[in-house]
Write a protein that holds these residues in place. Structure first.
Motif, PDB file in Angstrom:
ATOM      1  N   GLN A 152       6.178   5.438  -3.219  1.00  0.00           N
ATOM      2  CA  GLN A 152       6.010   6.733  -2.559  1.00  0.00           C
ATOM      3  C   GLN A 152       7.341   7.281  -2.041  1.00  0.00           C
ATOM      4  OE1 GLN A 152       2.809   6.646   0.368  1.00  0.00           O
ATOM      5  NE2 GLN A 152       1.659   5.185  -0.877  1.00  0.00           N
ATOM      6  N   LYS A 211       0.824  -1.223   0.000  1.00  0.00           N
ATOM      7  CA  LYS A 211       0.000   0.000   0.000  1.00  0.00           C
ATOM      8  C   LYS A 211       0.859   1.275   0.000  1.00  0.00           C
ATOM      9  CE  LYS A 211      -3.300   2.314   3.065  1.00  0.00           C
ATOM     10  NZ  LYS A 211      -4.048   2.203   4.310  1.00  0.00           N
ATOM     11  N   TYR A 212       2.104   1.162   0.460  1.00  0.00           N
ATOM     12  CA  TYR A 212       2.983   2.323   0.603  1.00  0.00           C
ATOM     13  C   TYR A 212       4.106   2.351  -0.445  1.00  0.00           C
ATOM     14  CZ  TYR A 212       0.654   2.951   5.063  1.00  0.00           C
ATOM     15  OH  TYR A 212      -0.295   3.165   6.046  1.00  0.00           O
ATOM     16  N   GLN A 213       4.104   1.398  -1.354  1.00  0.00           N
ATOM     17  CA  GLN A 213       5.152   1.361  -2.376  1.00  0.00           C
ATOM     18  C   GLN A 213       4.965   2.496  -3.377  1.00  0.00           C
ATOM     19  OE1 GLN A 213       5.192  -2.656  -3.942  1.00  0.00           O
ATOM     20  NE2 GLN A 213       5.883  -3.503  -1.998  1.00  0.00           N
TER      21      GLN A 213
END
Length: 169
Positions: A87, A83-85
């Motif tokens: 970024q 979900k945080y890739q």
């Protein structure tokens, strides 16, 4: 985003990050096996009190000696929750980790990975320094970053990872 050294209470969250980032247990198991070995470093990215990423550094050795004694590390794995890739979290983790490696007096860091990504940090193919990986990997994917200019001059060797890397999961 806070980047900090891994703490003992982070172990479960770090394992989860690696499992989810890679979709398998191999990298999480590797980190568990390497943790606690002298000269390893683990840094985590924390957002809203949740660990969302991790980078790990562990010692590697040169089979043939260079003209001087060197302290060198291997970078990896680098894991970020899906979900945080994409970024910039992996980039922040690597930048922080490399600064800590310099501060700790290491001479070079090796990585096996995507040349397009790691070249942004200054990594070059290790073959340019007459160094090769113990594993059969593409030349362009095995890279090195000298943390001290000229540290690898007059070296010609095979880079050997710790035995924990050879364990099949």
């Amino acid at each position: 985003m806070d980047i900090r050294t891994e703490k003992p209470e982070d172990l479960t969250a770090v394992r989860e990050v690696n499992m989810m980032a890679f979709g398998r247990a191999n990298e999480a198991n590797l980190v568990d096996r390497l943790r606690g070995i002298r000269s390893t470093f683990s840094f985590v990215a924390v957002q809203s009190d949740r660990i969302v990423g991790q980078v790990f550094f562990s010692p590697v050795t040169l089979v043939e000696k260079c003209s001087r004694e060197l302290s060198i590390l291997g970078l990896g794995p680098v894991a970020v929750l899906p979900k945080y890739q994409r970024q910039g979290i992996g980039t922040l983790l690597i930048q922080h980790g490399l600064k800590e490696c310099v501060r700790s007096g290491f001479h070079a860091v090796f990585v096996l990975g995507n040349p397009n990504f790691y070249s942004r940090f200054g990594f070059i193919p290790a073959s340019r320094k007459n160094l090769r990986c113990e594993y059969d990997v593409p030349d362009e994917a095995f890279m090195v970053l000298e943390l001290e200019s000229g540290a690898l001059d007059n070296c010609s060797s095979t880079v050997k990872y710790r035995s924990e890397f050879s364990i099949c999961d």
